[in-house]
Design a protein around this motif. Sequence first.
Motif, PDB file in Angstrom:
ATOM      1  N   ASP A 245     -14.792   2.558  -6.493  1.00  0.00           N
ATOM      2  CA  ASP A 245     -13.923   3.474  -5.754  1.00  0.00           C
ATOM      3  C   ASP A 245     -12.567   2.870  -5.412  1.00  0.00           C
ATOM      4  OD1 ASP A 245     -14.854   1.619  -4.002  1.00  0.00           O
ATOM      5  OD2 ASP A 245     -15.876   3.012  -2.661  1.00  0.00           O
ATOM      6  N   ASN A 246     -12.394   1.585  -5.666  1.00  0.00           N
ATOM      7  CA  ASN A 246     -11.111   0.985  -5.349  1.00  0.00           C
ATOM      8  C   ASN A 246     -10.742  -0.074  -6.367  1.00  0.00           C
ATOM      9  OD1 ASN A 246      -9.600   1.705  -2.737  1.00  0.00           O
ATOM     10  ND2 ASN A 246     -11.751   1.793  -2.127  1.00  0.00           N
ATOM     11  N   LEU A 247      -9.458  -0.277  -6.465  1.00  0.00           N
ATOM     12  CA  LEU A 247      -8.914  -1.221  -7.431  1.00  0.00           C
ATOM     13  C   LEU A 247      -7.855  -2.028  -6.707  1.00  0.00           C
ATOM     14  CD1 LEU A 247      -8.910  -2.004 -10.394  1.00  0.00           C
ATOM     15  CD2 LEU A 247      -7.341  -0.134 -10.842  1.00  0.00           C
ATOM     16  N   LEU A 248      -8.016  -3.348  -6.763  1.00  0.00           N
ATOM     17  CA  LEU A 248      -7.033  -4.233  -6.131  1.00  0.00           C
ATOM     18  C   LEU A 248      -6.305  -4.979  -7.231  1.00  0.00           C
ATOM     19  CD1 LEU A 248      -5.998  -5.431  -3.426  1.00  0.00           C
ATOM     20  CD2 LEU A 248      -7.756  -7.183  -3.666  1.00  0.00           C
ATOM     21  N   GLU A 249      -4.995  -4.864  -7.254  1.00  0.00           N
ATOM     22  CA  GLU A 249      -4.233  -5.565  -8.285  1.00  0.00           C
ATOM     23  C   GLU A 249      -3.244  -6.506  -7.630  1.00  0.00           C
ATOM     24  OE1 GLU A 249      -2.478  -3.323 -11.359  1.00  0.00           O
ATOM     25  OE2 GLU A 249      -4.396  -2.545 -12.070  1.00  0.00           O
ATOM     26  N   GLU A 250      -3.244  -7.736  -8.090  1.00  0.00           N
ATOM     27  CA  GLU A 250      -2.255  -8.710  -7.632  1.00  0.00           C
ATOM     28  C   GLU A 250      -1.372  -9.066  -8.815  1.00  0.00           C
ATOM     29  OE1 GLU A 250      -4.629 -10.868  -4.017  1.00  0.00           O
ATOM     30  OE2 GLU A 250      -3.966 -12.054  -5.732  1.00  0.00           O
TER      31      GLU A 250
ATOM     32  N   THR B 207       0.821  -1.204   0.000  1.00  0.00           N
ATOM     33  CA  THR B 207       0.000   0.000   0.000  1.00  0.00           C
ATOM     34  C   THR B 207       0.855   1.255   0.000  1.00  0.00           C
ATOM     35  OG1 THR B 207      -0.040   0.092   2.387  1.00  0.00           O
ATOM     36  CG2 THR B 207      -1.777  -1.170   1.312  1.00  0.00           C
TER      37      THR B 207
ATOM     38  N   GLY C 174      -3.962   4.208 -10.763  1.00  0.00           N
ATOM     39  CA  GLY C 174      -5.315   3.994 -10.306  1.00  0.00           C
ATOM     40  C   GLY C 174      -6.169   5.221 -10.520  1.00  0.00           C
ATOM     41  N   TYR C 175      -5.562   6.407 -10.412  1.00  0.00           N
ATOM     42  CA  TYR C 175      -6.361   7.614 -10.524  1.00  0.00           C
ATOM     43  C   TYR C 175      -6.892   7.817 -11.932  1.00  0.00           C
ATOM     44  CZ  TYR C 175      -4.578   8.883  -5.978  1.00  0.00           C
ATOM     45  OH  TYR C 175      -4.290   8.887  -4.657  1.00  0.00           O
TER      46      TYR C 175
ATOM     47  N   THR D 138       0.459  -7.429  -4.030  1.00  0.00           N
ATOM     48  CA  THR D 138      -0.885  -6.869  -4.080  1.00  0.00           C
ATOM     49  C   THR D 138      -0.806  -5.362  -3.911  1.00  0.00           C
ATOM     50  OG1 THR D 138      -1.455  -6.896  -1.731  1.00  0.00           O
ATOM     51  CG2 THR D 138      -1.586  -8.976  -2.898  1.00  0.00           C
ATOM     52  N   TYR D 139      -1.449  -4.670  -4.831  1.00  0.00           N
ATOM     53  CA  TYR D 139      -1.487  -3.209  -4.797  1.00  0.00           C
ATOM     54  C   TYR D 139      -2.940  -2.770  -4.631  1.00  0.00           C
ATOM     55  CZ  TYR D 139       3.316  -3.186  -6.459  1.00  0.00           C
ATOM     56  OH  TYR D 139       4.657  -3.375  -6.586  1.00  0.00           O
ATOM     57  N   HIS D 140      -3.137  -1.880  -3.718  1.00  0.00           N
ATOM     58  CA  HIS D 140      -4.487  -1.377  -3.452  1.00  0.00           C
ATOM     59  C   HIS D 140      -4.519   0.078  -3.885  1.00  0.00           C
ATOM     60  CE1 HIS D 140      -8.088  -2.257  -0.670  1.00  0.00           C
ATOM     61  NE2 HIS D 140      -8.426  -1.494  -1.687  1.00  0.00           N
ATOM     62  N   LEU D 141      -5.311   0.372  -4.902  1.00  0.00           N
ATOM     63  CA  LEU D 141      -5.291   1.707  -5.486  1.00  0.00           C
ATOM     64  C   LEU D 141      -6.670   2.350  -5.397  1.00  0.00           C
ATOM     65  CD1 LEU D 141      -3.467   0.608  -8.738  1.00  0.00           C
ATOM     66  CD2 LEU D 141      -2.396   1.601  -6.715  1.00  0.00           C
ATOM     67  N   PRO D 142      -6.703   3.622  -5.001  1.00  0.00           N
ATOM     68  CA  PRO D 142      -7.982   4.340  -5.045  1.00  0.00           C
ATOM     69  C   PRO D 142      -8.332   4.684  -6.489  1.00  0.00           C
ATOM     70  CG  PRO D 142      -6.240   5.801  -4.301  1.00  0.00           C
ATOM     71  CD  PRO D 142      -5.629   4.449  -4.482  1.00  0.00           C
ATOM     72  N   VAL D 143      -9.609   4.788  -6.774  1.00  0.00           N
ATOM     73  CA  VAL D 143     -10.081   5.153  -8.113  1.00  0.00           C
ATOM     74  C   VAL D 143     -10.876   6.439  -7.998  1.00  0.00           C
ATOM     75  CG1 VAL D 143     -11.619   4.523 -10.000  1.00  0.00           C
ATOM     76  CG2 VAL D 143     -10.187   2.786  -8.925  1.00  0.00           C
ATOM     77  N   ARG D 144     -10.611   7.329  -8.898  1.00  0.00           N
ATOM     78  CA  ARG D 144     -11.381   8.564  -8.875  1.00  0.00           C
ATOM     79  C   ARG D 144     -12.315   8.607 -10.065  1.00  0.00           C
ATOM     80  NH1 ARG D 144      -9.502  14.007  -9.090  1.00  0.00           N
ATOM     81  NH2 ARG D 144      -8.164  13.026 -10.621  1.00  0.00           N
TER      82      ARG D 144
END
Lengths: 250, 250
Positions: B188-193, A83, B84-85, A244-250
């Motif tokens: 609102d969120n994106l999880l990438e592995e 994160t 992600g944005y 694992t990457y957790h990214l916010p989305v706008r």
Amino acid sequence: MPFGEQPAYLRVAGDLRQKIADGVLAPHTRLPSQARIRAEYGVSDTVALEARKVLMAEGLVEGRSGSGTYVRELPEPRPVSRTGYRSAGGSGVFRQEQAAGGGKGSWESGSSQEEASPQVARRLRIQPGDRVMRTRYLFREGGEPMMLSTSWEPLELTGRTPVMLPEEGPLGGLGVVERMAAIDVVVDNLLEEVAARPGLAEEMNVLGGVPGHCVLVVSRTHLAGGRPVETADVVVPADRYRLTYHLPVR
Amino acid sequence: MPFGEQPAYLRVAGDLRQKIADGVLAPHTRLPSQARIRAEYGVSDTVALEARKVLMAEGLVEGRSGSGTYVRELPEPRPVSRTGYRSAGGSGVFRQEQAAGGGKGSWESGSSQEEASPQVARRLRIQPGDRVMRTRYLFREGGEPMMLSTSWEPLELTGRTPVMLPEEGPLGGLGVVERMAAIDVVVDNLLEEVAARPGLAEEMNVLGGVPGHCVLVVSRTHLAGGRPVETADVVVPADRYRLTYHLPVR
DNA sequence: TCGAATTTGTGCGTATGTATC
DNA sequence: GGATACATACGCACAAATTCG
């Protein structure tokens, strides 16, 4: 080979692959021998051999000379959270996870000064030939080598400070963020580049794997106000970890 | 094979590999044909064939049936930003990049309803056997296959709505975020592995590579208020892309 | 301890199909 | 069409490693 069909060796490989996926051929069990494949599928020696080679190249099975071809147990790759928010304590990409893993983790390291290679210079945005501190790490888990890491820090930044050597002094072994904070450098961004390639013979020797198997390479750069203050390459066998990457989305 | 020597096909492959590394055999030039290798090194047809196969498996050369075996130009893996944005427009992980790449990108797709496998069910947090819409993609760039993607969406969410089929209707081909917004689901969120493994024969056949070569696998899940609304596996040969993640540090 | 059978790994010669030039 | 070259396929041989009686 009639039109529209796939080669015989791919057909045989596909059938065996299906049996492995379905669990008909469980891990650690033996594949039919080349002679048996030949008989069962009505194909030649060459086709049976090529089919086995395909599965070996895919890492699904492993040949043992004189004994047989065995289904490999594919370990579920362990997720490692990236994160960024909690990177405190992480000098290696996985150090936070090592620490959380129950104290089984340990590492060796060694530092030396050298001149920045063009690649390192580009990543640190310094001139090739500028002095950098290079630190190599070997991380173990339960005694088993799991991960290699090489870190570079510009000596123009850390030279003649208490944190020049990442693993020594009162802050030795702490993360990049804490060490940089000690010399009033505020790390605020982390750039990670993820790639994969076949493992080099030297790497896999240390990591206990087979040369040519996939490794994940994470090229990580710590930034302070847009300026790179540390960069590192982390190499792990791809069958041990997933990121694992957790990214916010706008 | 006398003691202490390596197999003949490895010796031949090693010599050719050296010539490639030294630039004696430059990219896009032809390797000696199988018949010439046989003559030059004094080996049999099989050895010459195996030697070529080794180099092909290493990705150094590429065989073109009827023409010859050519030294490949190793492409610098292209960075793909994953902040992600800006994921708007990205139904595939790389679609944003496809769009930005100058219009050369194109894709084929096909959708079908099916029951969720245990793996897909776990990722979408639904019950195994629940109906899902599966969509397979093949992305091309300049006509060349570059990337495979398989997406799953729970039909309980999208069934009987205009966006049930990702690639059809007025919103067809738009990204997950836009399509979900059309049915009042706010992603609102994106999880990438990110993982890597040897490519399967079928995958590499489609992607134009060699079975056993490293592929990067990105397992991406779109979340709306903590609930998974779409998940996908993206497969790319590892020598074509590297993923860049930009993370804030606190 | 010995030896026979099995299995993989390597190597050889040949043949056929098919794509490219 | 003909020549060249790769891709697939068949059958065989032998060495090294392993297994098992």
